[in-house]
Design an enzyme around this catalytic site. Structure first.
Site, PDB file in Angstrom:
ATOM      1  N   ASN A  10       0.871  -1.178   0.000  1.00  0.00           N
ATOM      2  CA  ASN A  10       0.000   0.000   0.000  1.00  0.00           C
ATOM      3  C   ASN A  10       0.908   1.229   0.000  1.00  0.00           C
ATOM      4  O   ASN A  10       1.473   1.577   1.029  1.00  0.00           O
ATOM      5  CB  ASN A  10      -0.886  -0.033   1.259  1.00  0.00           C
ATOM      6  CG  ASN A  10      -1.713   1.221   1.419  1.00  0.00           C
ATOM      7  OD1 ASN A  10      -1.821   2.030   0.502  1.00  0.00           O
ATOM      8  ND2 ASN A  10      -2.305   1.386   2.599  1.00  0.00           N
ATOM      9  N   TRP A  11       1.040   1.846  -1.171  1.00  0.00           N
ATOM     10  CA  TRP A  11       1.973   2.989  -1.289  1.00  0.00           C
ATOM     11  C   TRP A  11       1.391   4.259  -0.673  1.00  0.00           C
ATOM     12  O   TRP A  11       2.075   5.254  -0.555  1.00  0.00           O
ATOM     13  CB  TRP A  11       2.316   3.239  -2.754  1.00  0.00           C
ATOM     14  CG  TRP A  11       3.096   2.128  -3.417  1.00  0.00           C
ATOM     15  CD1 TRP A  11       3.419   0.909  -2.880  1.00  0.00           C
ATOM     16  CD2 TRP A  11       3.640   2.132  -4.743  1.00  0.00           C
ATOM     17  NE1 TRP A  11       4.139   0.166  -3.786  1.00  0.00           N
ATOM     18  CE2 TRP A  11       4.292   0.887  -4.941  1.00  0.00           C
ATOM     19  CE3 TRP A  11       3.646   3.061  -5.788  1.00  0.00           C
ATOM     20  CZ2 TRP A  11       4.935   0.557  -6.145  1.00  0.00           C
ATOM     21  CZ3 TRP A  11       4.283   2.730  -6.984  1.00  0.00           C
ATOM     22  CH2 TRP A  11       4.924   1.494  -7.153  1.00  0.00           C
ATOM     23  N   LYS A  12       0.126   4.239  -0.353  1.00  0.00           N
ATOM     24  CA  LYS A  12      -0.570   5.416   0.207  1.00  0.00           C
ATOM     25  C   LYS A  12      -0.347   6.636  -0.699  1.00  0.00           C
ATOM     26  O   LYS A  12      -0.236   6.473  -1.911  1.00  0.00           O
ATOM     27  CB  LYS A  12      -0.107   5.674   1.647  1.00  0.00           C
ATOM     28  CG  LYS A  12      -0.168   4.415   2.504  1.00  0.00           C
ATOM     29  CD  LYS A  12      -0.060   4.697   3.963  1.00  0.00           C
ATOM     30  CE  LYS A  12       0.073   3.386   4.714  1.00  0.00           C
ATOM     31  NZ  LYS A  12      -0.063   3.530   6.132  1.00  0.00           N
ATOM     32  N   HIS A  98      -9.550   0.818   4.687  1.00  0.00           N
ATOM     33  CA  HIS A  98      -8.297   1.008   5.426  1.00  0.00           C
ATOM     34  C   HIS A  98      -8.566   1.949   6.601  1.00  0.00           C
ATOM     35  O   HIS A  98      -9.384   2.867   6.496  1.00  0.00           O
ATOM     36  CB  HIS A  98      -7.231   1.598   4.488  1.00  0.00           C
ATOM     37  CG  HIS A  98      -5.865   1.603   5.082  1.00  0.00           C
ATOM     38  ND1 HIS A  98      -5.477   2.539   6.005  1.00  0.00           N
ATOM     39  CD2 HIS A  98      -4.810   0.771   4.908  1.00  0.00           C
ATOM     40  CE1 HIS A  98      -4.218   2.274   6.368  1.00  0.00           C
ATOM     41  NE2 HIS A  98      -3.798   1.219   5.714  1.00  0.00           N
ATOM     42  N   GLU A 100      -7.020   4.371   7.679  1.00  0.00           N
ATOM     43  CA  GLU A 100      -6.826   5.797   7.367  1.00  0.00           C
ATOM     44  C   GLU A 100      -8.047   6.370   6.658  1.00  0.00           C
ATOM     45  O   GLU A 100      -8.359   7.551   6.806  1.00  0.00           O
ATOM     46  CB  GLU A 100      -5.534   5.980   6.549  1.00  0.00           C
ATOM     47  CG  GLU A 100      -4.313   5.798   7.449  1.00  0.00           C
ATOM     48  CD  GLU A 100      -3.051   5.332   6.752  1.00  0.00           C
ATOM     49  OE1 GLU A 100      -2.969   5.383   5.514  1.00  0.00           O
ATOM     50  OE2 GLU A 100      -2.123   4.903   7.477  1.00  0.00           O
ATOM     51  N   GLU A 168      -5.409  -5.254  10.404  1.00  0.00           N
ATOM     52  CA  GLU A 168      -4.399  -4.227  10.637  1.00  0.00           C
ATOM     53  C   GLU A 168      -4.700  -3.514  11.951  1.00  0.00           C
ATOM     54  O   GLU A 168      -5.525  -2.588  11.979  1.00  0.00           O
ATOM     55  CB  GLU A 168      -4.423  -3.207   9.501  1.00  0.00           C
ATOM     56  CG  GLU A 168      -4.139  -3.792   8.146  1.00  0.00           C
ATOM     57  CD  GLU A 168      -3.546  -2.744   7.204  1.00  0.00           C
ATOM     58  OE1 GLU A 168      -2.433  -2.955   6.724  1.00  0.00           O
ATOM     59  OE2 GLU A 168      -4.189  -1.710   6.987  1.00  0.00           O
ATOM     60  N   GLY A 174       2.277   2.118  10.749  1.00  0.00           N
ATOM     61  CA  GLY A 174       3.208   3.230  10.605  1.00  0.00           C
ATOM     62  C   GLY A 174       3.849   3.668  11.908  1.00  0.00           C
ATOM     63  O   GLY A 174       4.446   4.746  11.971  1.00  0.00           O
ATOM     64  N   SER A 213       3.400  -2.297  10.381  1.00  0.00           N
ATOM     65  CA  SER A 213       4.856  -2.268  10.575  1.00  0.00           C
ATOM     66  C   SER A 213       5.515  -3.611  10.248  1.00  0.00           C
ATOM     67  O   SER A 213       6.432  -4.034  10.941  1.00  0.00           O
ATOM     68  CB  SER A 213       5.199  -1.802  11.991  1.00  0.00           C
ATOM     69  OG  SER A 213       4.710  -0.483  12.198  1.00  0.00           O
ATOM     70  N   GLY A 234       2.790  -1.085   4.310  1.00  0.00           N
ATOM     71  CA  GLY A 234       2.836   0.334   3.975  1.00  0.00           C
ATOM     72  C   GLY A 234       4.265   0.797   3.765  1.00  0.00           C
ATOM     73  O   GLY A 234       4.839   0.679   2.686  1.00  0.00           O
ATOM     74  N   GLY A 235       4.882   1.301   4.836  1.00  0.00           N
ATOM     75  CA  GLY A 235       6.224   1.908   4.749  1.00  0.00           C
ATOM     76  C   GLY A 235       7.239   1.038   4.029  1.00  0.00           C
ATOM     77  O   GLY A 235       7.974   1.521   3.142  1.00  0.00           O
TER      78      GLY A 235
HETATM   79  C1  PEP Z   1      -0.803   0.020   6.045  1.00  0.00           C
HETATM   80  O1  PEP Z   1      -0.998   1.210   5.994  1.00  0.00           O
HETATM   81  O2  PEP Z   1      -1.592  -0.751   5.474  1.00  0.00           O
HETATM   82  C2  PEP Z   1       0.354  -0.459   6.799  1.00  0.00           C
HETATM   83  C3  PEP Z   1       0.339  -1.687   7.232  1.00  0.00           C
HETATM   84  O3  PEP Z   1       1.362   0.446   7.012  1.00  0.00           O
HETATM   85  P1  PEP Z   1       2.785   0.146   7.706  1.00  0.00           P
HETATM   86  O4  PEP Z   1       3.311  -1.123   7.090  1.00  0.00           O
HETATM   87  O5  PEP Z   1       3.634   1.325   7.367  1.00  0.00           O
HETATM   88  O6  PEP Z   1       2.531  -0.003   9.154  1.00  0.00           O
END
Ligand code: PEP
Length: 250
Positions: A10-12, A98, A100, A168, A174, A213, A234-235
């Site tokens: 997920n590049w956001k 998600h 967010e 999640e 994040g 994470s 994500g990251g």
């Molecule tokens: C996400 O936003 O779906 C996610 C899991 O982010 P991160 O890996 O950065 O925690």
């Protein structure tokens, strides 16, 4: 039940044209060298990059997805994107619900469900996200919250081919905090039991991803859990080496 792991990035809201192309091309190069990948790989860039990313991953087997889509096929919805538009660009998946989006845009389970049904009707597979906040975990509400979100967000007609669930924990997204493999497994098993109550035997075939994470250093032990079938990342999805390292720990 053997479920093929899904490694989804997920590049956001990250990346300009050159970044998206380079990231996608880097992953495509590695993927093309894999004879029989043990995983399915998916990248979900922001809308403006989708076209380029689809082009850059051509022939590699990497799939492309959106990060959200509307309930309608077209119409007066300024700023929104329909699932038909994503499918038309070459997307195979869309992430929905998600945390967010639930926080920033006030999305509730019923809307996530309606979006998922529209996306499936447009030929996309959906990744429906659920997860508790830190306050909910501290109040002992983790299982109840995830059960409620799965029941409320699961599209009608969901099966293992058209739907993936992503667990999640919001406190792990994040933040650098990761659920322990045992914490994650406990919730994944509960989610599968909830799914079994809703869709019967299909629950055993449905993939449930962990997100929060995830990194190359912790992915192996998370994905070794019996009910964890991949990751939503994500990251660490923004760096070729990290995302690839996670995929290779399947
Ligand atoms: C996400 O936003 O779906 C996610 C899991 O982010 P991160 O890996 O950065 O925690």
């Amino acid at each position: 039940m053997a479920r093929r792991p899904l490694i989804a990035g997920n590049w956001k809201m990250n990346g300009l044209k050159k970044d998206g192309r380079a990231l996608a091309a880097g992953l495509a190069k590695l993927m093309k060298k894999e004879k029989k990948p043990a995983f399915e790989m998916l990248v979900c860039p922001p809308y403006p990059l989708i076209d380029r990313v689809v082009e850059a991953v051509k022939g590699s087997g990497i799939k492309v997805g959106g990060q959200d889509s509307h309930t309608a096929v077209s119409g007066a919805h300024t700023g929104d994107v329909s699932p038909a538009m994503l499918a038309d660009l070459g997307c195979k998946y869309v992430i929905l619900g998600h945390s967010e989006r639930r926080t920033d845009h006030g999305e509730k389970d019923a809307l996530v469900k309606a979006k998922a049904e529209a996306a499936i009707a447009a030929g996309l597979k959906v990744i429906v996200c659920v997860g508790e906040t830190l306050a909910q975990r501290e109040k002992g509400q983790t299982i109840a919250v995830n059960r409620r979100q799965v029941r409320g967000s699961l599209p009608d007609g969901a099966d293992a081919k058209n739907t993936v669930i992503a667990y999640e924990p919001v406190w792990a997204i994040g933040t650098g905090l990761t659920a322990t493999p045992e914490q994650a497994q406990e919730v994944h098993a509960e989610i599968r039991a909830t799914l079994a109550g809703l869709i019967g035997g299909e629950a055993d075939k449905m993939r449930i991803l962990y997100g929060g994470s995830m990194k190359p250093g912790n992915a192996g032990e998370l994905m070794a859990q019996p009910d964890i079938d991949g990751g939503l990342i994500g990251g660490a999805a923004l760096k070729v080496e990290d995302f690839w390292g996670i995929a290779k720990s399947c």
